[in-house]
Motif scaffolding. Structure first.
Motif, short mmCIF file in Angstrom:
data_model
loop_
_atom_site.label_atom_id
_atom_site.label_comp_id
_atom_site.label_asym_id
_atom_site.label_seq_id
_atom_site.Cartn_x
_atom_site.Cartn_y
_atom_site.Cartn_z
N GLU A 1 0.87 -1.11 0.06
CA GLU A 1 0.10 0.09 0.06
C GLU A 1 0.85 1.38 0.00
N ASP B 1 -6.89 -2.67 -4.02
CA ASP B 1 -6.31 -3.37 -3.19
C ASP B 1 -6.99 -4.67 -2.93
N GLU B 2 -5.88 -5.71 -2.71
CA GLU B 2 -6.52 -7.16 -2.76
C GLU B 2 -7.30 -7.79 -4.13
#
Ligand code: ATP
Ligand code: MG
Length: 467
Positions: A179, A243-244
């Motif tokens: 991140e 994200d993810e």
């Protein structure tokens, strides 16, 4: 290497010469001063590793010498020597920061031992200072700490690709700093003054994710009371951070593919096509190629995302960063003026350990250690068993469990089992940033069972304990 320097201050010539002689024969470079006044004059000219000073002397006292040392930016260690009847002054000296005191008559072996210890402390202080200076330099890149070649390579890549508008796919194990890297890509690019909009595809339930990403029109479904702008629209002219991404459900993978190809989509329940100008950064700790092979991730989407891959290496592949990160987190979590330090043995264990939870695990560990150390020094004994024992044994994978040896006098089984359970649960929580869902998954139990066990074992996050 020049020998370490010691200034001996005492107004009694025999004592002064005697101590100087012992220390010289121990191999130190020794100077002498006849009283506090002379010592202070000498200290204005030159610095010593250790100052060994008598307390009561004519003109200026040993306490005055100590005060002068305190004002200097140096990390000279001061040892005081006291005669009978001046114990009170020795206590005062310790309060002022003297390292230790010796009582007269000083025995030569006692003297050698104290000086040895003082020098150790001095080199520890100096090492910490160097690390802190290095840290300040290493923080140059967006507060991401790291000097190892592996992480420097990542920084170079970030700088190179930031100004291009291409899609970036950041991969790496959990807790490696993906991140932070995503932020760095945005902050170094042309869009830096535009929004950076993160979406955690794993944290948002699948049925809400679509409207979260694309927004919805009023009346699109039962609870759609008013029109809602999605994250893609919010990110217009800026960057969206997916994200993810490995956890994105298949239906949404199709829709995402279209956004990537056409930069266009419709809100849920809407018919108007919305055009956007965005940069896409995605991150995952899942092996996407493997997910493609298993049919869990669309191949065409993978290629659309994988334009510029950035792999963030696990911490165990860049151990040179560990001492810097330790300093960074010590400074971050220390309260009040004094920064907690870590002694040599503890540092060695921390570097040797594998860190399966990467920087996040290290960060959580340092937070706990700062609190437990009560603002002073972290020693090897303060470390949990798995880290203390690091060095030879790899702690990741293999499923090797170390069995504690049964004490002579016996031990209640449930105590051992409880302690073991507690340690494993804390590890799982640390590794997942205390997200109970994920920790439960790691431990292959359901969330409510985990919560019950945490309650029973009184497991709370270090930060909350402190509050
Ligand atoms: N090089 C670094 N310097 C300073 N802090 C770092 C560094 N790398 C990671 N961190 C810190 O470690 C924690 C984890 O980092 P981050 O959230 O970026 O990891 P991640 O790879 O996204 O993990 P996950 O896959 O679990 O989401 C954060 O608190 C972050 O600030
Ligand atoms: Mg992350």
């Amino acid at each position: 290497m020049p020998s370490e320097s010691i200034l001996v201050v005492d107004d009694t010539p025999e004592i002064r010469e005697n101590m100087a002689e012992i220390l010289s024969s121990d191999g130190f470079s020794v100077d002498v001063a006849r009283d506090g006044e002379e010592a202070i004059e000498i200290l204005a000219q030159r610095h010593y590793d250790v100052v060994l000073t008598d307390l009561s002397m004519p003109r200026r006292s040993g306490l005055d010498v100590l005060r002068v040392l305190n004002e200097q930016e140096e990390d000279t260690v001061c040892v005081v020597v006291t005669g009978f009847g001046t114990i009170q002054a020795a206590v005062e000296a310790m309060r002022l920061g003297a390292f230790d005191f010796l009582t007269k008559p000083v025995k030569s072996d006692e003297l050698s031992v104290v000086i040895e210890k003082a020098l150790e402390t001095r080199s520890l202080r100096r090492e910490n200072k160097t690390l802190r200076q290095e840290l300040r330099k290493a923080l140059g890149f967006d507060r991401i700490v790291g000097k190892s070649p592996a992480i420097q390579e990542v920084f170079h890549l970030v700088e190179k690709v930031a100004s291009a508008d291409s899609t970036v796919l950041i991969t790496g194990e959990s807790g490696t700093g993906k991140e932070l890297i995503a932020h760095a890509v945005h902050d170094h690019g042309k869009r830096k003054d535009r929004p950076f909009v993160p979406v955690n595809c794993a944290a948002i339930p699948a049925e809400l994710l679509e409207s979260e990403l694309f927004g919805h029109e009023k009346g699109a479904f039962t609870h759609a009371i008013r029109t809602r702008i999605g994250r893609f629209e919010l990110a217009d002219k800026g960057t969206i951070f997916l994200d993810e991404i490995g956890d994105m459900p298949p239906v949404l993978q199709v829709k995402l593919l279209r956004v990537l190809q056409e930069r266009a989509f419709e809100r849920v329940g809407g018919s108007k096509t919305i055009h956007i100008d965005i940069r896409v950064i995605a991150a995952t700790n899942v092996d996407l190629e493997e997910a493609v092979r298993q049919g869990r991730f669309r191949e065409d989407l993978f290629y659309r995302l994988n334009v510029i891959p950035i792999r963030v290496p696990p911490l165990r592949e860049r151990k040179a960063d560990i001492p810097l990160l330790i300093e960074h987190f010590l400074a971050k979590f220390s309260r009040g003026g004094r920064t907690v330090t870590v002694d040599d043995a503890a540092r060695r264990s921390l570097v040797a350990y594998d860190w399966p939870g990467n920087v996040r695990e290290l960060e959580n560990m340092m937070e706990r250690l700062v609190i437990l150390s009560n603002g002073s020094v972290v020693t090897r004994e303060d470390l949990p068993e798995r880290i203390r024992g690091a060095g030879g044994r790899s702690s990741s994978g293999g499923g090797v469990i170390e069995i504690p040896s049964l004490p002579e006098e016996g031990i209640p089984l449930h105590e051992v089992v409880n302690e073991f359970e507690k340690a494993i649960i804390i590890q799982a929580l640390d590794r997942t940033n205390w997200i109970k869902n994920r920790a439960a998954k790691l431990l292959q139990m359901n969330r409510t069972t985990l919560i019950e066990k945490m309650k029973k074992q009184q497991i709370i996050k270090a930060q909350e304990t402190a509050a």
